[in-house]
Scaffold this active site. Structure first.
Site, PDB file in Angstrom:
ATOM      1  N   MET A   8       0.834  -1.200   0.000  1.00  0.00           N
ATOM      2  CA  MET A   8       0.000   0.000   0.000  1.00  0.00           C
ATOM      3  C   MET A   8       0.871   1.253   0.000  1.00  0.00           C
ATOM      4  SD  MET A   8      -3.085  -1.151   2.592  1.00  0.00           S
ATOM      5  CE  MET A   8      -4.058   0.314   2.179  1.00  0.00           C
ATOM      6  N   SER A   9       0.793   2.003  -1.089  1.00  0.00           N
ATOM      7  CA  SER A   9       1.585   3.230  -1.226  1.00  0.00           C
ATOM      8  C   SER A   9       0.853   4.452  -0.694  1.00  0.00           C
ATOM      9  CB  SER A   9       1.936   3.457  -2.691  1.00  0.00           C
ATOM     10  OG  SER A   9       0.760   3.747  -3.434  1.00  0.00           O
ATOM     11  N   GLY A  10      -0.445   4.313  -0.449  1.00  0.00           N
ATOM     12  CA  GLY A  10      -1.254   5.464  -0.066  1.00  0.00           C
ATOM     13  C   GLY A  10      -1.973   6.083  -1.238  1.00  0.00           C
ATOM     14  N   GLY A  11      -1.753   5.532  -2.438  1.00  0.00           N
ATOM     15  CA  GLY A  11      -2.425   6.031  -3.628  1.00  0.00           C
ATOM     16  C   GLY A  11      -3.715   5.291  -3.902  1.00  0.00           C
ATOM     17  N   VAL A  12      -4.419   5.723  -4.934  1.00  0.00           N
ATOM     18  CA  VAL A  12      -5.720   5.136  -5.241  1.00  0.00           C
ATOM     19  C   VAL A  12      -5.594   3.697  -5.731  1.00  0.00           C
ATOM     20  CG1 VAL A  12      -5.715   6.103  -7.583  1.00  0.00           C
ATOM     21  CG2 VAL A  12      -7.880   5.486  -6.509  1.00  0.00           C
ATOM     22  N   ASP A  13      -4.539   3.372  -6.469  1.00  0.00           N
ATOM     23  CA  ASP A  13      -4.431   2.043  -7.067  1.00  0.00           C
ATOM     24  C   ASP A  13      -4.312   0.944  -6.015  1.00  0.00           C
ATOM     25  OD1 ASP A  13      -4.503   3.211  -9.617  1.00  0.00           O
ATOM     26  OD2 ASP A  13      -2.343   3.540  -9.591  1.00  0.00           O
ATOM     27  N   SER A  14      -3.308   1.046  -5.154  1.00  0.00           N
ATOM     28  CA  SER A  14      -3.121   0.003  -4.145  1.00  0.00           C
ATOM     29  C   SER A  14      -4.248   0.008  -3.122  1.00  0.00           C
ATOM     30  CB  SER A  14      -1.764   0.170  -3.449  1.00  0.00           C
ATOM     31  OG  SER A  14      -1.639   1.452  -2.863  1.00  0.00           O
ATOM     32  N   LEU A  33       6.079   0.760   2.835  1.00  0.00           N
ATOM     33  CA  LEU A  33       7.508   0.927   3.070  1.00  0.00           C
ATOM     34  C   LEU A  33       7.847   2.403   3.222  1.00  0.00           C
ATOM     35  CD1 LEU A  33       9.101  -1.578   0.517  1.00  0.00           C
ATOM     36  CD2 LEU A  33       8.511  -1.954   2.914  1.00  0.00           C
ATOM     37  N   CYS A 101      14.536   0.368  -7.424  1.00  0.00           N
ATOM     38  CA  CYS A 101      13.797   0.232  -6.166  1.00  0.00           C
ATOM     39  C   CYS A 101      12.930  -1.018  -6.182  1.00  0.00           C
ATOM     40  CB  CYS A 101      12.951   1.477  -5.933  1.00  0.00           C
ATOM     41  SG  CYS A 101      12.049   1.469  -4.369  1.00  0.00           S
ATOM     42  N   CYS A 197      10.660   9.978  -5.715  1.00  0.00           N
ATOM     43  CA  CYS A 197      10.278  10.278  -4.333  1.00  0.00           C
ATOM     44  C   CYS A 197      11.359  10.987  -3.532  1.00  0.00           C
ATOM     45  CB  CYS A 197       9.845   9.000  -3.617  1.00  0.00           C
ATOM     46  SG  CYS A 197      11.155   7.770  -3.417  1.00  0.00           S
TER      47      CYS A 197
END
Length: 358
Positions: A8-14, A33, A101, A197
């Site tokens: 989970m990146s905090g974006g809409v996709d994940s 992460l 990454c 990032c």
């Protein structure tokens, strides 16, 4: 039902992936992460690692009622990705840190953590498809060509691919946002990440100069015909194909065609000098059967994430590198970038562009 860890990146996709799998009845665990100094990055809106993204991921997990863990990988990220990024520029290359990454931090460590948690699979929000082929899992492009992310995933191994799932491979971005809205997620309209990032303002030179102050050592700008035209402010300020910002006067447009880090020289020339017919790639990772000695294979290749695939022929060299020959010359093939090899929609593998043979 399965136990599935979602990156989970905090974006809409994940976030949509986590909600979708949770609705299907799976036991979902969210992991985010922490890769960079979020104290510096807080408030940055267009990068995938900004501090607010951790908060957003946590809020989505709380709404879904799933466990969520934040893992601190800042030191490993600096050693594996940021230092590599800096060194690549100092070697006259144009690096691709997101692929590094994925290879050295995200997939390797997320998969290990997921297995330690007893998960059956690791899910991500990438727009790619995993298809079960005759000889195992295959990586294919996402159905939404505009969002396809297969170029960034060529370094995953076959073993890793077997463990991964990509629930959004058949979705468009519009459908993903609509799904997130259906689940009532606040991130449904969150803008996509754009910047690297660890480059807070989009100016990578600031990052490089902070780590390696000698990176801005001035040197000569030389025409490919051999005469000196001026002085550059450090090779990190230049990339293959660049036209703007050269700071030299000439009777026709000039482009960066070669960077010589050993002698600290930037070579420039006419646009025609950018045309490349063949080049070499190294550190090749195969997601299909490896090409045989003395074999030539007709494929499609991508040399930039934003460029469409082009027709080429590949052959194996004696040192396990691959020679790529375009059917028609391409412009500005930059060492340090990735060359990803396709057969139609399937990713066969890929490697790193090391040098051009004009």
């Amino acid at each position: 039902m399965a136990t599935i860890v979602v990156a989970m990146s905090g974006g809409v996709d994940s976030s949509a992936v986590a909600a979708m799998l949770h609705e299907q009845g799976h036991h979902v665990i969210g992991i985010t992460l922490q890769l960079y100094d979020y104290g510096i990055a807080v408030g940055k809106k267009n990068a995938c690692c900004a501090g607010k993204d951790i908060y957003d991921a946590k809020m989505v997990a709380n709404k879904l009622g799933i466990p969520h863990y934040v893992l601190d990988y800042e030191n490993k990220f600096k050693e594996s990705v940021i230092d590599n990024f800096v060194n690549s520029y100092l070697h006259g290359e144009t690096p691709l840190p997101c692929v590094q990454c994925n290879k050295l931090v995200k997939f390797r460590d997320l998969i290990n953590t997921a297995k330690e948690l007893g998960a059956d699979k690791l899910a991500t929000g990438h727009y790619v498809r995993k298809i079960n082929g005759y000889n195992g899992a295959e990586l294919h492009t996402g159905l939404d060509a505009a969002k396809d992310q297969s170029y960034f995933l060529f370094t995953i191994t076959r073993e890793q691919l077997e463990y991964l799932i990509f629930p959004l491979g058949g979705f468009t971005k519009y459908e993903t946002r609509k799904l997130a809205s259906k689940f009532g997620l606040d991130v449904a309209d969150k803008p996509d990440s754009q910047d690297i990032c660890f480059v807070p303002d989009g100016n990578y030179k600031t990052v490089i100069n902070k780590i390696r102050p000698e990176a801005s050592t001035s040197g000569k700008i030389v025409h490919i015909n051999g005469f000196e035209l001026g002085e550059h402010s450090g090779i990190i300020n230049y990339t293959i194909g660049q036209r703007r910002g050269l700071g030299i006067a000439y009777n026709e447009p000039l482009y960066v065609v070669k960077i010589d880090p050993s002698n600290n020289i930037v070579y420039v020339g006419q646009e025609s000098a950018l045309h490349v017919h063949e080049f070499i790639i190294k550190d090749v990772n195969w997601l299909a059967d490896e090409i045989k000695d003395n074999e030539k294979l007709a494929v499609d290749v991508k040399i930039r994430s934003t460029r469409p695939p082009c027709h080429a022929e590949i052959s194996k060299l004696c040192n396990d590198k691959i020679k790529v020959q375009f059917l028609s010359a391409e412009k500005a093939v930059a060492p340090g970038q990735a060359c990803v090899i396709y057969a139609g929609e399937r990713v066969l593998g890929g490697g790193w562009i090391t040098r051009n043979i004009r």
